[in-house]
Design an enzyme around this catalytic site. Structure first.
Site, PDB file in Angstrom:
ATOM      1  N   ARG A 102     -25.592   1.932  35.243  1.00  0.00           N
ATOM      2  CA  ARG A 102     -25.447   1.648  33.826  1.00  0.00           C
ATOM      3  C   ARG A 102     -24.179   2.237  33.227  1.00  0.00           C
ATOM      4  O   ARG A 102     -23.508   1.589  32.418  1.00  0.00           O
ATOM      5  CB  ARG A 102     -26.695   2.125  33.065  1.00  0.00           C
ATOM      6  CG  ARG A 102     -26.675   1.849  31.556  1.00  0.00           C
ATOM      7  CD  ARG A 102     -26.193   0.458  31.189  1.00  0.00           C
ATOM      8  NE  ARG A 102     -26.878  -0.610  31.926  1.00  0.00           N
ATOM      9  CZ  ARG A 102     -26.442  -1.856  31.977  1.00  0.00           C
ATOM     10  NH1 ARG A 102     -25.304  -2.201  31.407  1.00  0.00           N
ATOM     11  NH2 ARG A 102     -27.121  -2.763  32.649  1.00  0.00           N
ATOM     12  N   LYS A 137      -9.633   3.666  15.148  1.00  0.00           N
ATOM     13  CA  LYS A 137     -10.897   2.977  14.861  1.00  0.00           C
ATOM     14  C   LYS A 137     -11.620   2.716  16.182  1.00  0.00           C
ATOM     15  O   LYS A 137     -11.700   1.586  16.672  1.00  0.00           O
ATOM     16  CB  LYS A 137     -10.628   1.685  14.095  1.00  0.00           C
ATOM     17  CG  LYS A 137     -10.009   1.932  12.720  1.00  0.00           C
ATOM     18  CD  LYS A 137      -9.642   0.641  12.011  1.00  0.00           C
ATOM     19  CE  LYS A 137      -8.975   0.924  10.676  1.00  0.00           C
ATOM     20  NZ  LYS A 137      -8.546  -0.309   9.981  1.00  0.00           N
ATOM     21  N   LYS A 169      -1.426   8.691   4.860  1.00  0.00           N
ATOM     22  CA  LYS A 169      -1.941   7.417   4.383  1.00  0.00           C
ATOM     23  C   LYS A 169      -2.094   7.436   2.860  1.00  0.00           C
ATOM     24  O   LYS A 169      -1.790   8.434   2.213  1.00  0.00           O
ATOM     25  CB  LYS A 169      -3.264   7.109   5.088  1.00  0.00           C
ATOM     26  CG  LYS A 169      -3.074   6.907   6.598  1.00  0.00           C
ATOM     27  CD  LYS A 169      -4.373   6.624   7.303  1.00  0.00           C
ATOM     28  CE  LYS A 169      -4.938   5.250   6.951  1.00  0.00           C
ATOM     29  NZ  LYS A 169      -4.088   4.152   7.470  1.00  0.00           N
ATOM     30  N   GLU A 202       2.595   5.865   5.079  1.00  0.00           N
ATOM     31  CA  GLU A 202       2.096   4.538   4.735  1.00  0.00           C
ATOM     32  C   GLU A 202       2.633   4.128   3.363  1.00  0.00           C
ATOM     33  O   GLU A 202       2.603   4.921   2.413  1.00  0.00           O
ATOM     34  CB  GLU A 202       0.568   4.551   4.699  1.00  0.00           C
ATOM     35  CG  GLU A 202      -0.043   3.211   4.323  1.00  0.00           C
ATOM     36  CD  GLU A 202      -1.570   3.277   4.279  1.00  0.00           C
ATOM     37  OE1 GLU A 202      -2.119   3.115   3.176  1.00  0.00           O
ATOM     38  OE2 GLU A 202      -2.184   3.488   5.338  1.00  0.00           O
ATOM     39  N   ASP A 224       1.793  -1.503   4.863  1.00  0.00           N
ATOM     40  CA  ASP A 224       0.359  -1.759   4.884  1.00  0.00           C
ATOM     41  C   ASP A 224      -0.043  -2.909   3.964  1.00  0.00           C
ATOM     42  O   ASP A 224       0.258  -2.888   2.764  1.00  0.00           O
ATOM     43  CB  ASP A 224      -0.394  -0.493   4.476  1.00  0.00           C
ATOM     44  CG  ASP A 224      -1.895  -0.625   4.674  1.00  0.00           C
ATOM     45  OD1 ASP A 224      -2.317  -0.949   5.799  1.00  0.00           O
ATOM     46  OD2 ASP A 224      -2.632  -0.415   3.700  1.00  0.00           O
TER      47      ASP A 224
END
Length: 287
Positions: A102, A137, A169, A202, A224
């Protein structure tokens, strides 16, 4: 190993924790039903088309469970595969094969899907000078494998975590009181701690691009959620003084147009957060 985070120690630690999560105090299904001395074989069957990834990792998993397992590989990481291909054969103690199964499949299925999608987007950038980046992410505790898969698919890794690069950011900038204050405070912080980290800022519009250019002392400017037309203008404003990165909702339909604005990098979170696992199966072979 192809990246600083891919060390023998980091991979061994990942495997140890993953096996602890899955096996606990024992694989009782296998221990109960299979004789301890039974020797068997299994094939890794490919049931989807794409780019294979996790092959090197699979060998480390098998040997972490049982050093005596023997694996014969027919395909390597980065190979283009199709339905019906056999990636490898593993032979040895049947209980060990079943205990490994697995974790090997979970890793290879997700890594192969990430490598496949990465490769598709990289091919869409062919002929441009733009390189494809991943993001943070990622799945908690699985980042090492997901970013490894991006490399196998032909992409590049962005920062691995919060510690190896400074990315200012929108929220950092808003909390700090603007781009100038955020950058100056960051430079003072890095100097005080003696850290040599690259700084990325950013920007959300051309005015913020101009602010970033004015304050200087940075490495890269992120554009962005800008339209391609605005990105192109921003790239011209920056004029090669700093690296440029496009980000924010970039899809297969828009990635080529974004690359043609002249940006150095395009980051795509969907490489790791929105893929569907490739279908792979470890099937017993009668011996």
């Amino acid at each position: 190993m192809k990246a600083p985070y891919l060390t023998d120690q980091s991979i061994a630690e990942f495997i140890k924790l993953a096996l602890k999560e899955d096996v606990g105090d024992g694989d009782h299904s296998s221990l109960a039903s299979i004789p301890a001395d039974a020797q068997n074989k299994a094939n890794l069957l490919v049931k989807g088309d794409g780019i294979l990834a996790g092959v090197e990792l699979s060998e480390k998993i098998f040997h972490a469970v049982d050093p005596d397992l023997k694996v014969e590989y027919f395909l390597q990481d980065g190979a283009k595969v199709k339905v019906g291909d056999v990636a490898f054969t593993v032979t040895g103690k049947a209980q060990s094969i079943l205990t490994s199964e697995r974790l090997v499949l979970n890793c290879m299925q997700r890594m192969s899907s990430i490598a496949t999608y990465t490769n598709r987007l990289v091919e869409m950038l062919a002929g441009t000078n733009t390189r494809l980046l991943d993001t943070r992410k990622t799945t908690p505790n699985f980042r090492i494998c997901e970013k490894w898969a991006v490399l196998i698919g032909g992409g590049q890794n962005h920062r691995f975590g919060l510690y190896d690069m400074v990315m200012l950011k929108d929220n950092h900038i808003d909390y700090a009181g603007g781009i100038e204050k955020a950058v100056k405070a960051t430079r003072e912080y890095l100097k005080r701690l003696g850290k040599d980290l690259k700084i990325e800022v950013e920007t959300r519009n051309l005015d913020e691009v101009k602010q970033a250019l004015e304050v200087g002392g940075i490495h890269r400017i992120m554009l962005d959620n800008m339209t391609p037309a605005t990105m192109k203008e921003a790239v011209q404003l920056i004029g090669g003084r700093f690296e440029t990165e496009a980000s924010g909702g970039i899809t297969e339909q828009t990635i080529r147009e974004v690359a043609e604005t002249g940006v150095d990098f395009i980051s795509v979170g969907a490489l790791t957060h929105s893929v569907k696992s490739m279908d792979l199966s470890l099937k017993a072979v009668k011996v």
